[in-house]
Design an enzyme around this catalytic site. Structure first.
Site, mmCIF file in Angstrom:
data_model
loop_
_atom_site.group_PDB
_atom_site.id
_atom_site.type_symbol
_atom_site.label_atom_id
_atom_site.label_comp_id
_atom_site.label_asym_id
_atom_site.label_seq_id
_atom_site.Cartn_x
_atom_site.Cartn_y
_atom_site.Cartn_z
ATOM 1 N N ASP A 45 0.818 -1.209 0.000
ATOM 2 C CA ASP A 45 0.000 0.000 0.000
ATOM 3 C C ASP A 45 0.855 1.264 0.000
ATOM 4 O OD1 ASP A 45 -2.522 -1.140 0.035
ATOM 5 O OD2 ASP A 45 -2.542 -1.369 2.211
ATOM 6 N N TYR A 81 7.824 -9.590 6.985
ATOM 7 C CA TYR A 81 7.600 -8.154 7.135
ATOM 8 C C TYR A 81 8.199 -7.691 8.450
ATOM 9 C CZ TYR A 81 4.051 -7.981 3.418
ATOM 10 O OH TYR A 81 3.393 -8.032 2.225
#
Lengths: 247, 247
Positions: free
Chosen positions: A53, A112
């Site tokens: 994003d 992540y």
């Protein structure tokens, strides 16, 4: 016959409206496709391992692209792309792979990292690079909350647009590691796959527990029922880094 | 009677045309003076411990300002300033001090850090935050070169605008420490005072030695004679951080 080039890509998410191509927005995918066109004249589609994003950073996103020929080797492509791309995107490595390789569908997992600054004042040098939360935050509870997500679960309660894009919401989280030095915290999450906004929703839930605004039992219930009870919080994009894609 | 407020200030140097006030340029000093005016209505002059150049970062610059009254305490000033300043400048601490304190003239020393990335590709997240030099660079020679500067020397050869602003070019460097992990290097320099561009010229000289483009003997000769022989290189501003001012 086209030639499939695999690229490892780093970018500063604050400079882009995310990975995925968008009309009138500056995205990483668009920049890569434009750079390849400028170098080779070819109009190609770049496939990423995942669509980060707007604001999300990548230390090593993975992508592939089918080129019309193999005139330049991988190292030359790295140099050529870095010469025309903005410095907010860097190609770290490039090599030709088999047509069986697909950046997204061949991925076996991802790691992540999420950075949190739990101090009264956010350093200007951490602006757009960490989530600023006000102390006190209980780092032991943060770690305990992270542990609840490890394993094979239905993450429907920790996904945005649930059921819209994903039919199967079962995923396996391999590890959630919390590290901290003073107010500087980081959470590293590895798993076989992630639903839309799943990492940010997990981090948001962990932080709510660390602030004693939610309980470990609530996380367990949400994972068991697949529906979210209570206030759902997505950690902001700027603290999130795609660290590695596993194949 | 005015009230002297001491401020500890951090900023992202890439967002400003340096510390010192300039017409039509966005500087840290101007931003601070404007913020104080917005809060209190007072037109005041902010005095910094040192004038960092455009691009130079500060983790803890020190400044003082004389306010017309003492209506707000130090902690309130910190909050009020951070509420109106851009997030690229943060006030870390604020407290009232005696009229004898002067941010610049009372300083007993300063510590600077210089960040170098000695790898083939600079991460987008290190853009404007480290000097990108191409490997191989000899870290042992880098450290050995740094050692030559330690002590009391005439740094005339390592100052820009020599003799223009400074009559006495003798300074004492207390320590030069090189730390490295792979391509990520940092040099920390502490001293009682620094001439204009002195840190960047020292780092530039160290890097030239580490690339075997200059010798340790040349540094010794330059410090002995006070005049520079050979090619003088100032390390770029973006790798430099003002870490601390000592009083």
């Amino acid at each position: 016959m086209s030639q499939r080039l695999k690229l490892i890509v780093a970018y500063d998410g604050s400079a882009f409206a995310g990975w995925q191509s968008q009309v009138h927005r500056k995205t990483v995918q668009d920049q890569l496709e434009r750079a390849i066109h400028r170098i080779s004249g070819a109009h190609v589609r770049v496939h990423g391992a995942g669509r980060t994003d707007a604001g999300v950073h990548a230390l090593a996103q993975c992508a592939h692209v089918d080129l019309p020929d193999r005139r330049m080797d991988g190292a030359r492509w790295v140099m050529a792309l870095n010469a025309v791309l903005p410095a907010t995107i860097r190609i770290l490595r490039g090599r030709y792979v088999s047509q069986n390789f697909h950046a997204r569908f061949s991925a076996k997992g991802k790691t992540y990292r999420y950075r949190i600054w739990a101090g009264p004042i956010l350093s200007p040098l951490d602006l757009n690079r960490a989530w600023h939360v006000k102390p006190p935050l209980d780092i032991h509870l943060l770690g305990a909350a992270g542990e609840r997500f490890v394993g094979n679960h239905d993450f429907a309660a920790y996904a945005a647009n649930r059921g819209k894009h994903e039919e199967n919401t079962v995923r396996t989280i391999r590890s959630v590691r919390v590290r901290g030095r003073g107010p500087n915290l980081s959470i590293e999450i590895s798993g076989d796959g992630f639903l839309y906004k799943m990492v940010r929703l997990i981090v948001g839930a962990m932080v709510r527990v660390a602030f004693r605004k939610a309980t470990l039992a609530e996380i367990d219930a949400n994972l068991r029922t697949g529906s979210f009870k209570g206030a759902r919080l997505a950690a902001p994009a700027e603290g999130l880094y795609l660290v590695r894609v596993w194949y």
